[in-house]
Design a protein around this motif. Structure first.
Motif, PDB file in Angstrom:
ATOM      1  N   VAL A 257      15.791   5.202   4.446  1.00  0.00           N
ATOM      2  CA  VAL A 257      15.614   5.066   5.996  1.00  0.00           C
ATOM      3  C   VAL A 257      16.387   4.154   6.396  1.00  0.00           C
ATOM      4  CG1 VAL A 257      14.020   4.462   7.367  1.00  0.00           C
ATOM      5  CG2 VAL A 257      13.087   5.909   5.786  1.00  0.00           C
ATOM      6  N   PHE A 258      16.548   2.885   5.674  1.00  0.00           N
ATOM      7  CA  PHE A 258      17.547   1.912   6.399  1.00  0.00           C
ATOM      8  C   PHE A 258      19.016   2.622   6.463  1.00  0.00           C
ATOM      9  CE2 PHE A 258      20.517  -1.371   5.206  1.00  0.00           C
ATOM     10  CZ  PHE A 258      20.359  -2.411   6.336  1.00  0.00           C
ATOM     11  N   LEU A 259      19.520   3.161   5.440  1.00  0.00           N
ATOM     12  CA  LEU A 259      20.891   3.946   5.399  1.00  0.00           C
ATOM     13  C   LEU A 259      20.955   4.857   6.566  1.00  0.00           C
ATOM     14  CD1 LEU A 259      21.462   3.892   1.778  1.00  0.00           C
ATOM     15  CD2 LEU A 259      22.441   2.290   3.138  1.00  0.00           C
ATOM     16  N   ILE A 260      20.198   5.753   6.897  1.00  0.00           N
ATOM     17  CA  ILE A 260      20.072   6.721   8.129  1.00  0.00           C
ATOM     18  C   ILE A 260      20.053   5.897   9.326  1.00  0.00           C
ATOM     19  CG2 ILE A 260      18.626   8.440   8.915  1.00  0.00           C
ATOM     20  CD1 ILE A 260      17.872   9.444   6.179  1.00  0.00           C
ATOM     21  N   LEU A 261      19.352   4.840   9.514  1.00  0.00           N
ATOM     22  CA  LEU A 261      19.470   4.069  10.624  1.00  0.00           C
ATOM     23  C   LEU A 261      20.779   3.328  10.778  1.00  0.00           C
ATOM     24  CD1 LEU A 261      15.992   2.304  10.530  1.00  0.00           C
ATOM     25  CD2 LEU A 261      16.571   4.114  12.069  1.00  0.00           C
ATOM     26  N   CYS A 262      21.560   2.940   9.666  1.00  0.00           N
ATOM     27  CA  CYS A 262      22.868   2.394   9.714  1.00  0.00           C
ATOM     28  C   CYS A 262      23.694   3.648  10.281  1.00  0.00           C
ATOM     29  CB  CYS A 262      23.175   1.850   8.532  1.00  0.00           C
ATOM     30  SG  CYS A 262      22.506   0.348   7.801  1.00  0.00           S
ATOM     31  N   SER A 263      23.441   4.809   9.721  1.00  0.00           N
ATOM     32  CA  SER A 263      24.531   5.822  10.129  1.00  0.00           C
ATOM     33  C   SER A 263      24.196   6.470  11.566  1.00  0.00           C
ATOM     34  CB  SER A 263      23.978   7.105   9.361  1.00  0.00           C
ATOM     35  OG  SER A 263      24.734   8.321   9.810  1.00  0.00           O
ATOM     36  N   ALA A 264      22.919   6.177  11.966  1.00  0.00           N
ATOM     37  CA  ALA A 264      22.807   6.302  13.327  1.00  0.00           C
ATOM     38  C   ALA A 264      23.444   5.282  14.357  1.00  0.00           C
ATOM     39  CB  ALA A 264      21.247   6.479  13.744  1.00  0.00           C
ATOM     40  N   PHE A 265      23.515   3.911  13.584  1.00  0.00           N
ATOM     41  CA  PHE A 265      24.223   3.075  14.528  1.00  0.00           C
ATOM     42  C   PHE A 265      25.374   3.353  14.649  1.00  0.00           C
ATOM     43  CE2 PHE A 265      26.746  -0.836  13.873  1.00  0.00           C
ATOM     44  CZ  PHE A 265      26.429  -1.546  14.955  1.00  0.00           C
ATOM     45  N   PHE A 266      26.275   3.728  13.589  1.00  0.00           N
ATOM     46  CA  PHE A 266      27.750   3.844  13.768  1.00  0.00           C
ATOM     47  C   PHE A 266      28.245   4.946  14.643  1.00  0.00           C
ATOM     48  CE2 PHE A 266      27.530   1.397   9.730  1.00  0.00           C
ATOM     49  CZ  PHE A 266      28.499   0.364   9.876  1.00  0.00           C
TER      50      PHE A 266
ATOM     51  N   THR B 269      30.106   6.914  20.061  1.00  0.00           N
ATOM     52  CA  THR B 269      30.166   7.771  21.163  1.00  0.00           C
ATOM     53  C   THR B 269      29.794   6.812  22.427  1.00  0.00           C
ATOM     54  OG1 THR B 269      29.033   9.495  20.116  1.00  0.00           O
ATOM     55  CG2 THR B 269      28.527   9.384  22.377  1.00  0.00           C
ATOM     56  N   GLY B 270      29.022   5.758  21.986  1.00  0.00           N
ATOM     57  CA  GLY B 270      28.595   4.788  23.250  1.00  0.00           C
ATOM     58  C   GLY B 270      30.166   4.001  23.718  1.00  0.00           C
ATOM     59  N   MET B 271      30.772   3.673  22.686  1.00  0.00           N
ATOM     60  CA  MET B 271      32.059   2.828  23.172  1.00  0.00           C
ATOM     61  C   MET B 271      33.091   3.728  23.681  1.00  0.00           C
ATOM     62  SD  MET B 271      31.646  -0.162  21.912  1.00  0.00           S
ATOM     63  CE  MET B 271      33.341  -0.983  21.806  1.00  0.00           C
TER      64      MET B 271
ATOM     65  N   LEU C 174      34.259   4.459  11.212  1.00  0.00           N
ATOM     66  CA  LEU C 174      34.271   5.439  10.383  1.00  0.00           C
ATOM     67  C   LEU C 174      34.198   5.026   8.861  1.00  0.00           C
ATOM     68  CD1 LEU C 174      37.045   7.725  12.002  1.00  0.00           C
ATOM     69  CD2 LEU C 174      34.707   7.967  11.732  1.00  0.00           C
ATOM     70  N   VAL C 175      34.896   3.944   8.646  1.00  0.00           N
ATOM     71  CA  VAL C 175      34.485   3.258   7.252  1.00  0.00           C
ATOM     72  C   VAL C 175      33.200   3.094   6.755  1.00  0.00           C
ATOM     73  CG1 VAL C 175      34.907   1.241   5.726  1.00  0.00           C
ATOM     74  CG2 VAL C 175      36.895   2.448   6.898  1.00  0.00           C
ATOM     75  N   GLY C 176      32.392   2.301   8.065  1.00  0.00           N
ATOM     76  CA  GLY C 176      31.079   2.157   7.803  1.00  0.00           C
ATOM     77  C   GLY C 176      30.288   3.254   7.622  1.00  0.00           C
ATOM     78  N   ASN C 177      30.292   4.160   8.440  1.00  0.00           N
ATOM     79  CA  ASN C 177      29.492   5.589   8.697  1.00  0.00           C
ATOM     80  C   ASN C 177      29.809   6.300   7.510  1.00  0.00           C
ATOM     81  OD1 ASN C 177      27.806   7.233  10.027  1.00  0.00           O
ATOM     82  ND2 ASN C 177      29.352   8.259  11.228  1.00  0.00           N
TER      83      ASN C 177
ATOM     84  N   PRO D 272      21.266  10.108  17.717  1.00  0.00           N
ATOM     85  CA  PRO D 272      22.050   8.882  18.446  1.00  0.00           C
ATOM     86  C   PRO D 272      23.296   9.090  19.050  1.00  0.00           C
ATOM     87  CG  PRO D 272      22.600   9.226  15.862  1.00  0.00           C
ATOM     88  CD  PRO D 272      21.491  10.228  16.387  1.00  0.00           C
ATOM     89  N   LYS D 273      23.942  10.082  18.901  1.00  0.00           N
ATOM     90  CA  LYS D 273      25.014  10.513  19.929  1.00  0.00           C
ATOM     91  C   LYS D 273      24.712  10.991  21.138  1.00  0.00           C
ATOM     92  CE  LYS D 273      29.000  11.103  16.434  1.00  0.00           C
ATOM     93  NZ  LYS D 273      30.062  11.966  15.878  1.00  0.00           N
ATOM     94  N   THR D 274      23.770  11.739  21.314  1.00  0.00           N
ATOM     95  CA  THR D 274      23.239  12.257  22.503  1.00  0.00           C
ATOM     96  C   THR D 274      22.454  10.980  23.327  1.00  0.00           C
ATOM     97  OG1 THR D 274      22.601  14.252  21.627  1.00  0.00           O
ATOM     98  CG2 THR D 274      21.551  13.636  23.651  1.00  0.00           C
TER      99      THR D 274
END
Length: 423
Positions: A14-23, A28-30, A67-70, A113-115
């Motif tokens: 769950v934590f790693l999926i949240l990290c994926s959502a963060f990246f 997209t936000g930036m 991309l490295v983090g994601n 997250p991208k939407t």
């Protein structure tokens, strides 16, 4: 993974999926931020805005960090899920893990997250910029190496990765920005900004008062007629000429002769002495240029002349300002003295009316790229000077000639046709 508690494994996933959502959301936000609003906030001293501008200055490094983090997080999720699934279900667990991780990452790590970030880029980009700035420094060696390799490949393809993207807007793009500003910009201010942009496309002969409508002082008239005209005129400046308007002697300002008029001391000589030299304006001069020329020359009225030096009309500073802010006259009065609305919904229009004035007053779209008056538009369409009673259609507008005399169309009944409905 066999020594870890199942709850711990689930929590880690769950934590790693949240990290994926963060990246994913960060990327997209930036990249979805409004650059002009961002620069405005940075100039106001917004620290996060300045930080984001620094990050976006090197998009290769920013994207490399994200991309490295994601990818690291996504690969780690796949590895843990696969190992756990194999431990629980054997070889078939590989397929189960692949399908499950793909669905979870697509929904919770990418699409959602991208939407959200695309809908609210500022709400995402400003808080995550601090984390991304720290990660960019932490991962700099890896990002720099990967960036060096990818930039080298781009150069082989003829792409310069260091070239800065131009964010400047053309006039048409700026018009679109103003029109789409919506409730952020009041409608009257939108019209003013669009009017300023249109000054580049409109010339003085588009808005001038034609010579046949110019009110002026003819020095060949008797003095009583001249005095009577000066006392009853509604204009503050008048051209002064001899016999013909092509022989302009100067421009008289009513303020300069008010004392002479009040004491009955006005003569032709004193009238000429009070005149200022005429200021001539070439036809086809853009309004933006003429506005600056009026400012430089300290003038408020110009005589428009053609290439042969013949007077075509006059243009005033007020005429140009009305192109920006609209008519100065009372809105309760008739929209235009040349346009007369009828009870049946049609319009009776003077043939000498300018097409731009008709379009503005009625919200129509008569073609303005050729003739400038309604008379010119009709004679060009028919290729001859028509008689009364002739009807024609131009675009979605029907025109009925009511009166034609003196080699021109004097009055026209016009109305718009409803566009055909799509089947």
């Amino acid at each position: 993974m066999e020594h870890l508690h199942p709850g711990l494994v689930v929590g880690l996933l769950v934590f790693l999926i949240l990290c994926s959502a963060f990246f994913s959301g960060s990327e997209t936000g930036m990249l979805s931020l409004n650059r002009y609003r961002l620069r405005h906030r940075a100039r106001e001293g917004h620290r996060a805005a300045r930080r984001i501008i620094d990050l976006l200055a090197r998009p290769d490094r920013l994207l490399g960090t994200i991309l490295v983090g994601n990818n690291f997080v996504n690969i780690l999720v796949s590895s843990i899920a696969t190992a756990t699934a194999v431990q629980l279900w054997g070889e078939v667990g590989i397929a189960i893990a692949t399908l499950g991780v793909t669905i979870l990452l697509l929904i919770f790590g990418e699409i959602a997250p991208k939407t959200f970030a695309a809908q609210r880029p500022e709400a995402v980009a400003y808080p995550v910029s601090l984390v991304l700035a720290a990660l960019q420094k932490l991962l700099f060696p890896i990002v720099a190496l990967l960036g060096w390799i990818s930039n080298g490949m781009l150069r082989l393809l003829g792409v310069d990765p260091t070239a800065k993207r131009s964010d400047s807007l053309s006039s048409e793009e700026l018009r679109s920005v103003v029109r789409e500003s919506g409730s952020d910009l009041p409608l009257n201010r939108q019209s003013m900004l669009l009017g300023i942009l249109d000054l580049e496309r409109v010339t003085v002969d588009d808005i001038m008062i034609p010579r046949n409508e110019v009110a002026g002082i003819d020095l060949e008239d008797d003095l009583e007629t001249i005095i009577g005209q000066l006392r009853t005129t509604s204009h503050t400046r008048l051209p002064v000429f001899r016999k013909d308007i092509n022989q302009i002697e100067g421009i008289i300002h009513m303020r300069h002769i008010a004392r002479l008029l009040s004491h009955d001391q006005l003569t032709r000589d004193s009238l000429l002495e009070a005149c200022s030299p005429p200021y001539f304006v070439p036809e086809n001069t853009p309004l933006s240029t003429q506005l600056l020329n009026f400012q430089k020359q300290k003038r408020r009225i110009g005589i428009v002349v053609d290439e042969y030096g013949d007077v075509m009309g006059i243009v005033t500073l007020e005429d140009i300002l009305e192109e920006i802010v609209g008519e100065f006259s009372n809105q309760d009065t008739l929209r235009s003295p040349d346009i007369h609305p009828q009870d049946d919904g049609t319009q009776v229009i003077d043939g000498a009316a300018y097409l731009r004035e008709i379009n503005r007053a009625l919200g129509w779209q008569l073609p303005c790229d050729g003739p400038r008056t309604l008379n010119g538009l009709i004679t060009e369409a028919l290729e001859h000077i028509p008689d009364s009673g002739i009807c024609l259609q131009i675009g979605r507008y029907r025109l009925e000639i009511l009166q034609a005399a003196d080699n021109r169309v004097k009055s026209v009944r016009a109305w718009a046709i409803e566009p055909p409905r799509d089947e």
